[in-house]
Design an enzyme around this catalytic site. Structure first.
Site, PDB file in Angstrom:
ATOM      1  N   SER A 143       0.987  -1.237  -0.080  1.00 41.18           N
ATOM      2  CA  SER A 143       0.108  -0.012   0.132  1.00 41.18           C
ATOM      3  C   SER A 143       0.776   1.289   0.122  1.00 41.18           C
ATOM      4  CB  SER A 143      -0.918   0.023   1.232  1.00 41.18           C
ATOM      5  OG  SER A 143      -1.635   1.169   1.310  1.00 41.18           O
ATOM      6  N   TYR A 156      -0.307   0.088  10.521  1.00 38.76           N
ATOM      7  CA  TYR A 156      -0.629  -0.390   9.340  1.00 38.76           C
ATOM      8  C   TYR A 156       0.799  -0.031   8.301  1.00 38.76           C
ATOM      9  CZ  TYR A 156      -2.612  -1.759   4.699  1.00 38.76           C
ATOM     10  OH  TYR A 156      -3.110  -1.999   3.467  1.00 38.76           O
TER      11      TYR A 156
END
Length: 232
Positions: A143, A156
């Site tokens: 990501s 994350y």
């Protein structure tokens, strides 16, 4: 001839979202897909869709947080197929968007356990099978958050940054083999993980996981020769 006829592919996070979409598209293109996820019900739904479309799948209910159990994947695959053509690491967790000093220690460890450690254990278990394939392909989902210093995204983002460095190192180690290893960033997609990060977002304005599946399939083809890249 279908593009993945005769290929065997293992997909994690295969019960929903991008993992499920990629698994269904691989099966539609002829691959026998090994579906790995924690949710038995979700796996059965994906399997039903694959079979209704004329494809084939094997269900493996497995909680990837129990990393020791990942080692058990290799032997049955070797006994049946002797190789693994494709590995797609799509399972991931957001954790919680919260200030770093307030992050729950157990949750922090689980974010890294699923986003990083489980993928390492998959590599550790399945590397010999991938190398046995004529044109092995391994693809792991990352990501853009891995490169952005955003408030409250530390867990994350840090886990995806760690994943990227680990996979790039693995790609370097396998660069002289018939195995190509890459990362892929599908960008904003209408998934449950994204909805948990942006609960007020209208997901009807976003591409669906099915819309993103083709970019995965192109990166898994034998003729795709790049390795150690972030595909976006």
């Amino acid at each position: 001839m279908k593009r993945f006829e005769g290929k065997t592919a293992l997909v994690t996070g295969a019960s929903r979202g991008i993992g499920a979409a990629v698994a269904k598209h691989l099966a539609a293109e002829g691959a026998h897909v090994i579906l790995v996820a924690r949710s038995v019900g979700g796996l059965e739904e994906v399997d039903d869709a694959i079979q209704d479309a004329g494809g084939q799948a094997t269900l493996v209910p497995l909680d990837l947080l129990e990393t020791n159990s990942i080692d058990g994947l290799a032997a049955p695959l070797y006994e049946r197929w002797k190789k693994l053509d494709i590995l797609v690491g799509a399972a991931a967790t957001l954790g919680k968007l919260t200030p770093l000093p307030q992050y729950d220690p157990t949750l922090w460890e689980n974010v890294f356990k699923l986003n990083v450690h489980a993928n390492w254990r998959l590599i550790r278990a399945l590397d010999p099978l991938l190398r046995n394939a004529e044109a092995g392909r391994a693809l792991f989902v990352t990501s853009a958050e891995a490169h952005q210093a955003k408030h409250y995204w530390a867990g994350y983002a840090a886990s995806k940054a760690a994943l990227e460095e680990m996979i790039r190192a693995y790609a370097a180690e396998t660069s002289k083999t018939n195995l190509n290893v890459n990362l892929i960033d599908p960008g904003p997609t209408a998934t449950k993980l994204r909805l948990s990060a942006f609960p007020g977002e209208d997901q009807s304005t976003l591409p669906s996981p099915d819309d993103k599946a083709e970019m995965f399939l192109k990166a898994l083809l034998p003729e795709f020769e790049q390795t150690g890249q972030i595909i976006s």
